[in-house]
Scaffold this motif. Structure first.
Motif, PDB file in Angstrom:
ATOM      1  N   THR A 164       0.821  -1.212   0.000  1.00 44.97           N
ATOM      2  CA  THR A 164       0.000   0.000   0.000  1.00 44.97           C
ATOM      3  C   THR A 164       0.855   1.262   0.000  1.00 44.97           C
ATOM      4  O   THR A 164       0.600   2.195  -0.770  1.00 44.97           O
ATOM      5  N   VAL A 165       1.875   1.315   0.853  1.00 40.96           N
ATOM      6  CA  VAL A 165       2.716   2.518   0.892  1.00 40.96           C
ATOM      7  C   VAL A 165       3.522   2.653  -0.400  1.00 40.96           C
ATOM      8  O   VAL A 165       3.837   3.769  -0.842  1.00 40.96           O
ATOM      9  N   ARG A 166       3.824   1.519  -1.023  1.00 43.51           N
ATOM     10  CA  ARG A 166       4.526   1.585  -2.314  1.00 43.51           C
ATOM     11  C   ARG A 166       3.603   2.160  -3.401  1.00 43.51           C
ATOM     12  O   ARG A 166       4.015   3.002  -4.192  1.00 43.51           O
ATOM     13  N   ARG A 167       2.354   1.705  -3.416  1.00 38.82           N
ATOM     14  CA  ARG A 167       1.392   2.220  -4.392  1.00 38.82           C
ATOM     15  C   ARG A 167       1.088   3.695  -4.148  1.00 38.82           C
ATOM     16  O   ARG A 167       0.811   4.443  -5.083  1.00 38.82           O
ATOM     17  N   ALA A 168       1.144   4.107  -2.876  1.00 37.46           N
ATOM     18  CA  ALA A 168       0.889   5.507  -2.543  1.00 37.46           C
ATOM     19  C   ALA A 168       2.094   6.397  -2.838  1.00 37.46           C
ATOM     20  O   ALA A 168       1.996   7.621  -2.696  1.00 37.46           O
ATOM     21  N   ALA A 169       3.220   5.775  -3.251  1.00 34.46           N
ATOM     22  CA  ALA A 169       4.458   6.503  -3.573  1.00 34.46           C
ATOM     23  C   ALA A 169       4.955   7.318  -2.390  1.00 34.46           C
ATOM     24  O   ALA A 169       5.511   8.409  -2.564  1.00 34.46           O
ATOM     25  N   LEU A 170       4.781   6.773  -1.176  1.00 29.03           N
ATOM     26  CA  LEU A 170       5.309   7.451   0.006  1.00 29.03           C
ATOM     27  C   LEU A 170       6.833   7.321   0.029  1.00 29.03           C
ATOM     28  O   LEU A 170       7.365   6.237  -0.256  1.00 29.03           O
ATOM     29  N   PRO A 171       7.544   8.377   0.389  1.00 25.90           N
ATOM     30  CA  PRO A 171       9.008   8.299   0.463  1.00 25.90           C
ATOM     31  C   PRO A 171       9.462   7.609   1.744  1.00 25.90           C
ATOM     32  O   PRO A 171       9.981   8.236   2.671  1.00 25.90           O
ATOM     33  N   VAL A 172       9.255   6.297   1.809  1.00 28.17           N
ATOM     34  CA  VAL A 172       9.565   5.539   3.019  1.00 28.17           C
ATOM     35  C   VAL A 172      11.069   5.280   3.101  1.00 28.17           C
ATOM     36  O   VAL A 172      11.690   4.855   2.116  1.00 28.17           O
ATOM     37  N   ALA A 173      11.658   5.538   4.261  1.00 30.46           N
ATOM     38  CA  ALA A 173      13.072   5.228   4.475  1.00 30.46           C
ATOM     39  C   ALA A 173      13.260   3.718   4.448  1.00 30.46           C
ATOM     40  O   ALA A 173      12.336   2.956   4.756  1.00 30.46           O
TER      41      ALA A 173
END
Length: 244
Positions: free
Chosen positions: A28-37
């Motif tokens: 989900t966070v990948r699809r949301a293009a969140l800049p996750v560390a």
């Protein structure tokens, strides 16, 4: 920057394991293009920190996830829009109910949470009988059980972990047990609690009952607070998935 999400897990997705829910969140966070560390090394992973695991088959209106966002990309993230954006990408039954940025040095969820409140349906158990059992458990000086830990039998006293216990009657006449159970230093699972009844009861989900974690608590100088403020659990979105 570290952000904390409070999310619910209701309806049919309660049969999805904690590990699979973690995988859902990574997608989900990948699809949301969140800049996750990400972690370092040969197989970097997104820096996401889950709270206490929820048993498969249980529901919750109080699950938590901490996410580390990479700097300086995180500066362009509008946190006010994230709950709705992420909820739209999650499967039915998972929904982000609140989100906030954490101050530097905040204690991890695994260390901070000291107790949880549970709501357990008890199909076929009369409220009067449940009430008698609750009084017996609360009056007991000790509740000694033998549990397995690392493959070895260990004797534990569960009474100190039983912080509160009440019986309620739902509108349909179903008996409901509400319990606050400690998570430290030794936690108690809902199934272990009802097994202390006389005669012992099975895990409610095995006989068609629902078990829901409604709160997780942090203790600060004797006062309790939640890791993130609770949303309106009576919202139409929650009611819809509870019916499934």
């Amino acid at each position: 920057m570290r952000i904390r999400l409070r999310f619910s897990k209701l309806g049919k997705i309660r049969f999805t394991s904690h590990r699979d829910v973690a995988r859902i969140w990574e997608r989900t966070v990948r699809r949301a293009a969140l800049p996750v560390a990400r972690t370092e090394g040969f197989a970097p992973r997104p820096r996401m920190h889950f709270g206490l695991a929820l048993s498969t088959g249980y529901e919750s209106t109080a699950e938590y996830l901490d996410i580390d966002l990479a700097e300086p990309e995180a500066a362009g993230v509008d946190l006010s829009l994230l709950p709705e954006q992420l909820s739209h990408l999650l499967p039915p039954g998972l929904r982000v109910d609140a989100l906030e940025e954490l101050p530097p040095g905040a204690t991890s969820l695994q260390q901070a949470v000291t107790s949880c409140t549970w709501r357990m349906e008890l199909p076929g158990v009369p409220a009067a009988h449940a009430g008698d059992q609750v009084r017996r458990l609360l009056d007991a000086p000790s509740l000694v059980v033998t549990r397995e830990r690392k493959g070895q039998p260990v004797t534990d006293d569960l009474r100190p972990a039983l912080l509160d216990l009440t019986v309620q009657a739902a509108s349909d006449g179903l008996t409901v047990l509400e319990a606050e159970l400690a998570t430290q230093p030794r936690g108690v699972r809902p199934a272990e609690l009802v097994a202390l009844f006389d005669p012992p009861l099975p895990d409610p989900i095995e006989v068609g009952g629902r078990v829901c974690r409604t709160h997780q608590w942090i203790s600060d100088d004797g006062a309790k607070r939640e890791p993130l403020a609770a949303p309106d659990a009576t919202s139409p979105a929650h009611a819809e998935v509870r019916a499934s």
